[in-house]
Motif scaffolding. Sequence first.
Motif, PDB file in Angstrom:
ATOM      1  N   ILE A  19      62.192   8.678  12.343  1.00  0.00           N
ATOM      2  CA  ILE A  19      61.043   7.799  12.111  1.00  0.00           C
ATOM      3  C   ILE A  19      60.431   7.355  13.438  1.00  0.00           C
ATOM      4  O   ILE A  19      59.202   7.344  13.610  1.00  0.00           O
ATOM      5  CB  ILE A  19      61.459   6.581  11.271  1.00  0.00           C
ATOM      6  N   GLN A  20      61.295   7.011  14.395  1.00  0.00           N
ATOM      7  CA  GLN A  20      60.810   6.611  15.709  1.00  0.00           C
ATOM      8  C   GLN A  20      60.073   7.759  16.397  1.00  0.00           C
ATOM      9  O   GLN A  20      58.994   7.573  16.970  1.00  0.00           O
ATOM     10  CB  GLN A  20      62.004   6.170  16.574  1.00  0.00           C
ATOM     11  N   ALA A  23      56.592   8.260  14.883  1.00  0.00           N
ATOM     12  CA  ALA A  23      55.619   7.274  15.366  1.00  0.00           C
ATOM     13  C   ALA A  23      55.117   7.627  16.756  1.00  0.00           C
ATOM     14  O   ALA A  23      53.916   7.535  17.049  1.00  0.00           O
ATOM     15  CB  ALA A  23      56.247   5.878  15.366  1.00  0.00           C
ATOM     16  N   LEU A 111      49.367   1.933  12.646  1.00  0.00           N
ATOM     17  CA  LEU A 111      50.306   2.751  11.885  1.00  0.00           C
ATOM     18  C   LEU A 111      51.519   3.121  12.719  1.00  0.00           C
ATOM     19  O   LEU A 111      52.665   3.064  12.253  1.00  0.00           O
ATOM     20  CB  LEU A 111      49.597   4.020  11.387  1.00  0.00           C
ATOM     21  N   GLY A 112      51.263   3.494  13.977  1.00  0.00           N
ATOM     22  CA  GLY A 112      52.359   3.869  14.867  1.00  0.00           C
ATOM     23  C   GLY A 112      53.278   2.702  15.164  1.00  0.00           C
ATOM     24  O   GLY A 112      54.502   2.863  15.232  1.00  0.00           O
ATOM     25  N   THR A 115      55.443   1.893  11.997  1.00  0.00           N
ATOM     26  CA  THR A 115      56.438   2.960  11.821  1.00  0.00           C
ATOM     27  C   THR A 115      57.512   2.893  12.896  1.00  0.00           C
ATOM     28  O   THR A 115      58.706   3.052  12.621  1.00  0.00           O
ATOM     29  CB  THR A 115      55.754   4.340  11.855  1.00  0.00           C
ATOM     30  N   VAL A 118      60.034   0.153  12.194  1.00  0.00           N
ATOM     31  CA  VAL A 118      60.993   0.521  11.151  1.00  0.00           C
ATOM     32  C   VAL A 118      62.112   1.384  11.737  1.00  0.00           C
ATOM     33  O   VAL A 118      63.302   1.142  11.493  1.00  0.00           O
ATOM     34  CB  VAL A 118      60.285   1.279  10.005  1.00  0.00           C
ATOM     35  N   GLY A 119      61.733   2.384  12.543  1.00  0.00           N
ATOM     36  CA  GLY A 119      62.729   3.264  13.142  1.00  0.00           C
ATOM     37  C   GLY A 119      63.665   2.528  14.083  1.00  0.00           C
ATOM     38  O   GLY A 119      64.890   2.712  14.045  1.00  0.00           O
ATOM     39  N   SER A 182      55.425  -4.068  16.541  1.00  0.00           N
ATOM     40  CA  SER A 182      56.696  -3.387  16.279  1.00  0.00           C
ATOM     41  C   SER A 182      57.880  -4.337  16.386  1.00  0.00           C
ATOM     42  O   SER A 182      58.828  -4.248  15.593  1.00  0.00           O
ATOM     43  CB  SER A 182      56.880  -2.202  17.238  1.00  0.00           C
TER      44      SER A 182
END
Length: 208
Positions: A19-20, A23, A111-112, A115, A118-119, A182
Amino acid sequence: MIFRGLCRKYFMIILGGMIQGFAMGVFLFPNSVPSGGAGGLTVLFNYWFHIPMGIALWLVNSSMLVIAVQNLGGASAIGTLAGITVTSLAVNFFEVNVYMPHSFVWLELLLGSVTLGVGVALLLRQGVSHGGIGIIALIISKSRRINPGKPLFWINGSIFVVTAYVIDWQIVIQALCCQWISTRIVDWLYNIRIPRKTPSLALDWRKK
């Protein structure tokens, strides 16, 4: 039970790394937005020496593993190595195979950032760092018993200034926005506690 827990731990590490990497490779690096302190150094190495982003990211992150071994223990260092390796491979994969038109930078930044958060949170919840400056942030978090998002934000900020000075001053605004969003996601997900049903409760339910 130990084997099952270990499998679950490394599944979450691999998932968090992917996920990271998604992004970074799809939303952030194509716009020269550093995802963090290590991301800032990665962008600089790519700018100066034309080193592929995934390779530069792995080199920066792996150099921090000595600190991880000394301060977080061998198990955490192995998990961190797994996380940064998956992340670097994911960055290379998504940069090559996923095309984005890059029509609106600020939407991609949002969005990045979400995301990425989350990662990173998935990795930190497993007691491993997402690499680079995250190792230092995790050490501070454990020693002072605070959320890792705050030290992560302030340490990375200083690296963003250097990156912006070399490439473009607009980057520092975008990078700080990315970090703010983030790290909010990281703090929120890091503190979530998922209740687990115990076997005794399941047995009681069956008896009824």
